[in-house]
Design a protein around this motif. Structure first.
Motif, PDB file in Angstrom:
ATOM      1  N   PHE A 210      59.859  19.427 103.165  1.00  0.00           N
ATOM      2  CA  PHE A 210      61.174  19.495 102.517  1.00  0.00           C
ATOM      3  C   PHE A 210      61.654  20.938 102.563  1.00  0.00           C
ATOM      4  CE2 PHE A 210      57.456  18.778  99.816  1.00  0.00           C
ATOM      5  CZ  PHE A 210      57.213  20.076  99.402  1.00  0.00           C
ATOM      6  N   MET A 211      62.986  21.140 102.660  1.00  0.00           N
ATOM      7  CA  MET A 211      63.447  22.527 102.837  1.00  0.00           C
ATOM      8  C   MET A 211      63.374  23.352 101.555  1.00  0.00           C
ATOM      9  SD  MET A 211      63.761  23.123 105.928  1.00  0.00           S
ATOM     10  CE  MET A 211      64.359  24.783 105.706  1.00  0.00           C
ATOM     11  N   GLU A 212      63.556  22.708 100.411  1.00  0.00           N
ATOM     12  CA  GLU A 212      63.430  23.496  99.177  1.00  0.00           C
ATOM     13  C   GLU A 212      61.964  23.555  98.781  1.00  0.00           C
ATOM     14  OE1 GLU A 212      64.353  23.346  94.370  1.00  0.00           O
ATOM     15  OE2 GLU A 212      64.108  21.522  95.529  1.00  0.00           O
TER      16      GLU A 212
ATOM     17  N   GLY B  96      77.859  16.739 106.768  1.00  0.00           N
ATOM     18  CA  GLY B  96      76.931  17.648 107.428  1.00  0.00           C
ATOM     19  C   GLY B  96      75.834  18.150 106.509  1.00  0.00           C
ATOM     20  N   LEU B  97      75.649  17.493 105.385  1.00  0.00           N
ATOM     21  CA  LEU B  97      74.596  17.915 104.456  1.00  0.00           C
ATOM     22  C   LEU B  97      74.118  16.711 103.676  1.00  0.00           C
ATOM     23  CD1 LEU B  97      76.138  19.363 101.242  1.00  0.00           C
ATOM     24  CD2 LEU B  97      77.593  18.794 103.171  1.00  0.00           C
ATOM     25  N   GLN B  98      72.862  16.774 103.288  1.00  0.00           N
ATOM     26  CA  GLN B  98      72.325  15.746 102.390  1.00  0.00           C
ATOM     27  C   GLN B  98      71.814  16.428 101.123  1.00  0.00           C
ATOM     28  OE1 GLN B  98      69.925  12.769 104.501  1.00  0.00           O
ATOM     29  NE2 GLN B  98      71.358  12.837 106.205  1.00  0.00           N
ATOM     30  N   CYS B  99      70.605  16.984 101.177  1.00  0.00           N
ATOM     31  CA  CYS B  99      70.141  17.672  99.969  1.00  0.00           C
ATOM     32  C   CYS B  99      70.894  18.967  99.741  1.00  0.00           C
ATOM     33  CB  CYS B  99      68.638  17.936 100.028  1.00  0.00           C
ATOM     34  SG  CYS B  99      68.157  19.364 101.022  1.00  0.00           S
ATOM     35  N   GLY B 100      71.410  19.544 100.805  1.00  0.00           N
ATOM     36  CA  GLY B 100      72.233  20.742 100.674  1.00  0.00           C
ATOM     37  C   GLY B 100      71.474  22.053 100.609  1.00  0.00           C
ATOM     38  N   PHE B 101      70.162  22.005 100.748  1.00  0.00           N
ATOM     39  CA  PHE B 101      69.413  23.257 100.603  1.00  0.00           C
ATOM     40  C   PHE B 101      69.634  24.191 101.788  1.00  0.00           C
ATOM     41  CE2 PHE B 101      65.741  26.104 100.354  1.00  0.00           C
ATOM     42  CZ  PHE B 101      65.781  26.438  99.009  1.00  0.00           C
ATOM     43  N   CYS B 102      69.740  23.617 102.976  1.00  0.00           N
ATOM     44  CA  CYS B 102      69.959  24.445 104.161  1.00  0.00           C
ATOM     45  C   CYS B 102      71.421  24.848 104.293  1.00  0.00           C
ATOM     46  CB  CYS B 102      69.551  23.684 105.427  1.00  0.00           C
ATOM     47  SG  CYS B 102      70.675  22.317 105.822  1.00  0.00           S
ATOM     48  N   THR B 103      72.282  24.188 103.521  1.00  0.00           N
ATOM     49  CA  THR B 103      73.722  24.251 103.770  1.00  0.00           C
ATOM     50  C   THR B 103      74.336  25.649 103.659  1.00  0.00           C
ATOM     51  OG1 THR B 103      73.776  21.988 102.959  1.00  0.00           O
ATOM     52  CG2 THR B 103      75.899  23.097 103.217  1.00  0.00           C
ATOM     53  N   PRO B 104      74.018  26.421 102.630  1.00  0.00           N
ATOM     54  CA  PRO B 104      74.616  27.757 102.572  1.00  0.00           C
ATOM     55  C   PRO B 104      74.336  28.565 103.843  1.00  0.00           C
ATOM     56  CG  PRO B 104      73.548  27.238 100.489  1.00  0.00           C
ATOM     57  CD  PRO B 104      73.168  26.141 101.449  1.00  0.00           C
ATOM     58  N   LEU B 133      67.026  25.744 110.056  1.00  0.00           N
ATOM     59  CA  LEU B 133      66.378  24.434 110.004  1.00  0.00           C
ATOM     60  C   LEU B 133      66.997  23.557 108.931  1.00  0.00           C
ATOM     61  CD1 LEU B 133      62.622  25.458 110.348  1.00  0.00           C
ATOM     62  CD2 LEU B 133      64.183  24.638 112.141  1.00  0.00           C
ATOM     63  N   CYS B 134      67.173  22.297 109.279  1.00  0.00           N
ATOM     64  CA  CYS B 134      67.594  21.292 108.313  1.00  0.00           C
ATOM     65  C   CYS B 134      66.616  20.143 108.421  1.00  0.00           C
ATOM     66  CB  CYS B 134      69.010  20.802 108.618  1.00  0.00           C
ATOM     67  SG  CYS B 134      69.489  19.412 107.563  1.00  0.00           S
ATOM     68  N   ARG B 135      66.074  19.699 107.303  1.00  0.00           N
ATOM     69  CA  ARG B 135      65.103  18.608 107.337  1.00  0.00           C
ATOM     70  C   ARG B 135      65.766  17.256 107.083  1.00  0.00           C
ATOM     71  NH1 ARG B 135      60.453  17.532 109.904  1.00  0.00           N
ATOM     72  NH2 ARG B 135      58.649  17.173 108.558  1.00  0.00           N
ATOM     73  N   CYS B 136      67.020  17.276 106.628  1.00  0.00           N
ATOM     74  CA  CYS B 136      67.629  16.014 106.186  1.00  0.00           C
ATOM     75  C   CYS B 136      68.508  15.329 107.222  1.00  0.00           C
ATOM     76  CB  CYS B 136      68.501  16.255 104.958  1.00  0.00           C
ATOM     77  SG  CYS B 136      67.639  16.811 103.494  1.00  0.00           S
ATOM     78  N   THR B 137      69.334  16.074 107.913  1.00  0.00           N
ATOM     79  CA  THR B 137      70.475  15.452 108.598  1.00  0.00           C
ATOM     80  C   THR B 137      70.208  15.058 110.035  1.00  0.00           C
ATOM     81  OG1 THR B 137      71.292  17.569 109.415  1.00  0.00           O
ATOM     82  CG2 THR B 137      72.098  16.846 107.261  1.00  0.00           C
ATOM     83  N   GLY B 138      69.133  15.562 110.640  1.00  0.00           N
ATOM     84  CA  GLY B 138      68.953  15.336 112.079  1.00  0.00           C
ATOM     85  C   GLY B 138      69.996  16.067 112.895  1.00  0.00           C
TER      86      GLY B 138
HETATM   87  S1  FES Z   1      70.662  19.022 104.028  1.00  0.00           S
HETATM   88 FE1  FES Z   1      68.626  19.017 103.291  1.00  0.00          FE
HETATM   89  S2  FES Z   1      67.737  20.521 104.538  1.00  0.00           S
HETATM   90 FE2  FES Z   1      69.691  20.352 105.401  1.00  0.00          FE
END
Ligand code: FES
Ligand code: FES
Lengths: 830, 184
Positions: A210-212, B96-104, B133-138
């Motif tokens: 997971f990214m966080e 373009g985001l799911q969890c949003g952690f990579c988004t900023p 890196l983004c783990r959510c969106t592919g």
């Molecule tokens: S939206 Fe979750 S890591 Fe990119």
């Protein structure tokens, strides 16, 4: 006076099915997110964990004196300091009555069993001070033999991973269709079979990544404790913390604020959560622990890591007769929350979409001196899908049949639903042929087959292959009664409540705990439809045990299917309660009322209407209320599904393999998934993409590698290859829709499908490209090195890890048609 | 301790920092700019990406003292007067985001990409954001978002820039009238 504002928008005819853009984005795209690690509390101390650098040792001595003297250090605790109160990290799924659980202290007391295990914790004024002091803790280790290879671990005279238990086996779980009455005698079928194909597949160890990174904050207030944690499971965490530490449950509040991805990796009760609570209790101060990426990769639980011995029996015409699966599943050093249950979640899915008369599944859980394994996206079902979809291709080769033709001959026909498989599951709905036809079109199958032929004839150094995965999975965990029959420690229901506010706005409280799935948006759509209120008027609350007191959280593609169903049912109760009030206010009989678009109207009396939002205000005032009716139209619902739901689909991968360099590249990827009713196509699409990325990454890139001493050598993002945008193709996706009959929405679950389906399609495609060169298996991930070796040196490409460590060293894969012998008891060496 | 002066999202700050303090830690811990996050310790993930004097940097690879006298823009300073930057809007529009952690970091890197190449092809986008890196969106919807923002920022509304794919999946609703809204 009216307190009811004009609705912000007129609701469209139906919200469900609209590609609503997500409500949660507003904070995420502007940097206004509340990640746990963002939290700062007055007087907060920072924790850093001292971790074992050795895989297996007795702890001879821990000297913390230098660390304690370091500037800014408040306290240092070892396992001894918490030995009385730390209990054991819970394992909620004893899959057999005699399962061996060696116990899992949060901080090691007597011995360490994997690299990265906690041995001490520093509490300091700043994070930097805490981390500096980690270096000053001096631990003496008396090293013990290290157990890493599963096949060696279950051999006679093996070294022990835990010396206080008798063997390295935790459990042996068996499902036999003959004994269960869901199939015929497997051994007999194999004895009589015209064709048997046997294979040994390796599911490499993966890291959820997971990214966080994980983080925990604990705030003591008197004898109450509030924990913020980047967890998928705040409700389960609260219960387990109470049980493990003896802190009364009603004195604990757990909050999952914005959580940056989980993929099963945050479906856990972690040592660090327990440690943070214990330190906060001991010091009476707020504390924060936030991990580094290296810590995360090394100590957060891993996934997959199985060796699968698969035998399939068929007749010469290609009718499958039986399937026998023997699995070694690496638990790592300890049992965590659902470690033993992961392979068992796959146990009933190995038969896939095919009509096997006979089926037998055996799984042994094995301890090794590695990081514990547990849920990772798909959890047991990717392993099952890989095995069946790979062995179907191998059988097709053996029979000289087209792999799709073989599948078609054996899969459940659209008219046969509901269908009970040899594993005893009742598949709900679908049309495998329909999805397959659409996927072939999306791929441009005929042209690619033609190109494959051309390349083969011209002996092109770059060969092309096409691989299939026609899969199903079970989602919507889970019917509580089924979980009970599998000895799981909890139910599988989900809870929701709906609060109608005086201004007509609606609060929806859900027990699901989203961490990227878009529940705030999708649940708003559901409620907007059910109550006829604008999408914008709905607020979804989740992830806080004080706000959402009942819930079982988010994993197993369960949120919409189970949690969303609870929301829909709660909304129906709200409407039923409001109907009584409307009848009173409109001076009509309840039977004469029609509810549509958010308003009650009296049949045959134009103009006599009351909106549900007006009724909310009237209920708040309660001035004019029906006799004997309590002034509330709020409602709760708990939904416990009677069956799983079964998404299915056809995934097709076209793969180029450079036979000179071993480089593989996905030329085209097409998939058609049936996930039942689609609430929000945009979100479903995103889930498919993300799942595909992770499934493809297992096939091509990711592998947690240990060296011969038990060190994780893929301990940073330099070595553990989470794919970037440049490593992944564009996905061609489509859907068919066969609603699930088991829930009021008709949804089947989409969180894991892409990840479950894609891995075998990719590997089958690569093999299809080079099979004519004599390659019959390549070990995942398909690195250029492995692919090259398989082409030029034979075998399956070999081990990337130091020889004999990663549990993948043993038998070769090979195929021989024939009849079972004793020699094949743990592997297909026929 | 060294004193540094940095202008972050339009505000000037003067602070004492330890020589070893990374820019990202200075932003998060001293200035409270927690919109910028840390996802790794090896400069691989890009979650910490900000603009330093207009150029994207991974703020975990820059020492705070190196930013002395510079201008930093973080995700928090991107929207102007309550109006989202076209890239922020595009991430929202394209999911373009799911969890949003990579988004900023992803948004900051994508803006930088368009500064260098205002109309990138799909391949150029994928390679341009390789360091994030983004783990959510592919990544598919991130690519779509960057294409949308590219079109918007260059003033064209042609969303099929380069070899891009912008359409959503085909949904066959024939078997399911309720998806299209026919169900009562
Ligand atoms: S939206 Fe979750 S890591 Fe990119
Ligand atoms: S935190 Fe800076 S690149 Fe990962």
């Amino acid at each position: 006076m009216t307190m009811v504002e004009e609705p912000a928008t007129t609701a469209p005819a139906r919200e469900v099915g609209q590609s609503r853009k997500r409500k949660e984005d507003a904070r995420l795209i502007t940097g206004k997110t509340t990640w746990t690690d963002n939290m700062v509390l007055p007087g907060m101390l920072h924790l850093a964990v001292v971790r074992s650098p050795v895989a297996h040792a007795k702890i001879a001595n821990v000297d913390v004196s230098a660390a304690q003297q370091a500037p800014g250090v408040i306290a240092v605790f070892t396992g001894r300091d918490f030995a009385e109160e730390q209990g054991s990290i819970p394992c909620a799924w004893p899959v057999t009555p005699d399962m061996v659980n060696p116990g899992h202290p949060s901080i090691a007391v007597e011995e360490v069993n994997h690299v990265g295990e906690a041995v001490a914790v520093i509490a300091a004024r700043s994070k930097a001070a805490a981390m500096d002091a980690v270096e000053l803790v001096d631990v003496d280790y008396d090293q013990l033999p290290v157990v890493l290879d599963m096949e060696a671990a279950v051999a006679e005279e093996a070294d022990l991973c835990h010396d206080h238990v008798e063997s390295n086996e935790s459990f042996a779980f068996v499902f036999d269709a003959g004994e269960a009455g869901t199939g015929v005698d497997t051994e007999q079928v194999f004895a009589d079979a015209e064709v048997v194909v046997s294979r040994r597949f390796v599911q490499q160890r993966l890291i959820p990544a997971f990214m966080e990174p994980r983080a925990v904050v604990v705030q003591p207030q008197g004898d109450n404790y509030t924990m913020w944690s980047s967890t998928q499971v705040p409700h389960i965490l609260r219960l387990m913390l109470a049980m493990v530490t003896g802190t009364p449950e009603h004195k604990l509040r757990v909050i999952a604020p914005d959580v940056g991805g989980g993929f099963g990796g945050k479906l856990q009760v972690t040592p660090e959560e327990v440690i943070s609570l214990l330190v906060a209790k001991r010091l009476g101060k707020p504390v924060k622990w936030a991990e580094t990426r290296s810590e995360s990769l090394m100590s957060a639980h891993h996934g997959r890591d199985q060796i699968q011995y698969i035998d399939i029996a068929a007749d010469r015409e290609g009718n499958v007769k039986g399937l026998r699966c023997r699995i070694l599943s690496d638990m790592g050093a300890y049992l965590r929350l659902v470690s033993p249950g992961i392979p068992i979640l796959g146990a009933f899915m190995y038969v896939g979409i095919y009509k096997f008369p006979a089926y037998r599944f055996e799984c042994r859980g094995v301890f090794t001196n590695k990081t514990p394994t547990d849920a990772y996206r798909g959890a047991g079902r990717p392993e099952a899908t890989f095995a069946i979809e790979r062995i179907m291709d191998e059988l097709a080769v053996e029979l000289d049949m087209d792999p799709l033709e073989l599948r078609r001959k054996n899969w459940i026909g659209a008219e046969e639903f509901p269908f009970t498989t040899a594993a005893g599951l009742e598949y709900d709905s679908g049309d495998y042929e329909g999805a397959t036809q659409q996927a072939l079109q999306l791929l441009g199958y005929d042209e690619l087959r033609e190109e494959q032929r051309r390349r083969r004839e011209s002996n092109d150094p770059v060969q092309l292959g096409i691989g299939f995965s026609t899969f199903t999975e079970m989602c919507g965990l889970a019917p509580s009664r089924v979980l009970g029959s599998l000895s799981y420690g909890a139910g599988g229901w989900e809870h929701a409540s709906i609060r109608m506010l005086p201004t007509g706005k609606v609060e929806v409280v859900t027990g699901s705990s989203a961490h990227g799935q878009g529940h705030e948006t999708a649940w708003s759509q559901l409620v907007a439809d059910e109550l006829g209120v604008p999408f914008e008027d709905v607020e979804v609350l989740h992830g806080d045990t004080s706000i959402s007191p009942r819930g079982l959280d988010t994993y197993g593609s369960r949120s919409l299917v189970v949690g969303g169903a609870a929301v829909v049912n709660a909304a129906a109760k709200v409407v039923a309660k409001a109907r009584k009030v409307a009848a009173h206010l409109l001076e009509a009989s309840e039977d004469d009322l029609e509810f549509a678009n958010g308003s009650f109207a009296v049949r045959g009396t134009p103009g006599a209407t009351k909106s549900i939002q007006e009724i909310a205000l009237a209920t708040f005032a309660a001035h004019d209320f029906p006799e004997g009716v309590e002034p509330s139209i709020d409602a709760d619902a708990t939904f416990d599904p009677v069956n799983f739901s079964f998404p299915h689909g056809t995934h097709v991968c076209a793969m180029e393999v450079d036979t000179e360099t071993g480089r593989v590249e996905i030329r085209k990827y097409a998939c058609v998934d049936d996930v039942g009713t689609i609430v929000n196509p945009l979100i479903v699409e995103g889930q498919v993409h993300g799942g595909l990325a992770q499934g493809i990454a297992q096939a091509l890139y990711e592998e947690a590698v240990y060296d011969a001493d038990g060190n994780l050598t893929t301990g940073t993002f330099v070595d553990y290859l989470v794919p970037s945008a440049a490593d992944l193709p564009h996905f061609e996706t489509g859907h068919t829709v066969h609603p699930a009959p088991g829930n009021p929405i008709g949804a089947k679950g989409i969180g894991e499908a892409g990840c479950i389906a894609s891995t075998p399609a990719v590997v089958n495609a690569a093999l299809d490209a080079v099979r004519h060169l004599g390659v019959s298996d390549i070990r995942m991930p398909l690195t250029p090195e492995r692919v090259w070796r398989a082409i030029h040196q034979g075998g399956d490409g070999g081990d990337r890890a130091t020889a004999g460590t990663n549990a993948y060293g043993g038998a070769q894969t090979e195929t021989t048609a024939g009849v079972a012998t004793d020699a094949s008891a743990l592997g297909g060496d026929r | 301790m060294t004193q540094i002066n940095v202008r972050v999202d339009g505000v000037s700050y003067s602070d004492d920092v330890e020589p070893r303090t990374l820019l990202v830690h200075h932003l998060r811990e001293q200035l409270g700019k927690v919109g910028t996050v840390v996802g790794c310790d090896t400069s691989n993930c890009g979650a910490c990406t900000v603009h330093l004097d207009g150029v994207a940097v991974k703020s975990c690879t820059v020492l705070a003292v190196q930013a002395d006298g510079s201008e930093v823009t973080t995700i928090e300073g991107l929207a102007q007067n309550g109006t989202l930057h076209p890239m922020q809007k595009a991430f929202h529009d394209s999911h373009g985001l799911q969890c949003g952690f990579c988004t900023p970091g992803m948004i900051m890197a994508s803006i930088d990409l368009l500064t260098e190449n205002p109309s990138p092809s799909e391949t150029e986008i994928r390679e341009g954001i390789e360091g994030n890196l983004c783990r959510c969106t592919g990544y598919q919807n991130i690519v779509r978002a960057v294409q949308q923002a590219a079109a918007e920022m260059s003033g064209t509304q042609d969303r099929t820039v380069g070899n891009g794919h912008v359409s959503l999946a085909v949904v066959d609703t024939a078997a399911a009238p309720h998806v299209a809204g026919a169900q009562s």
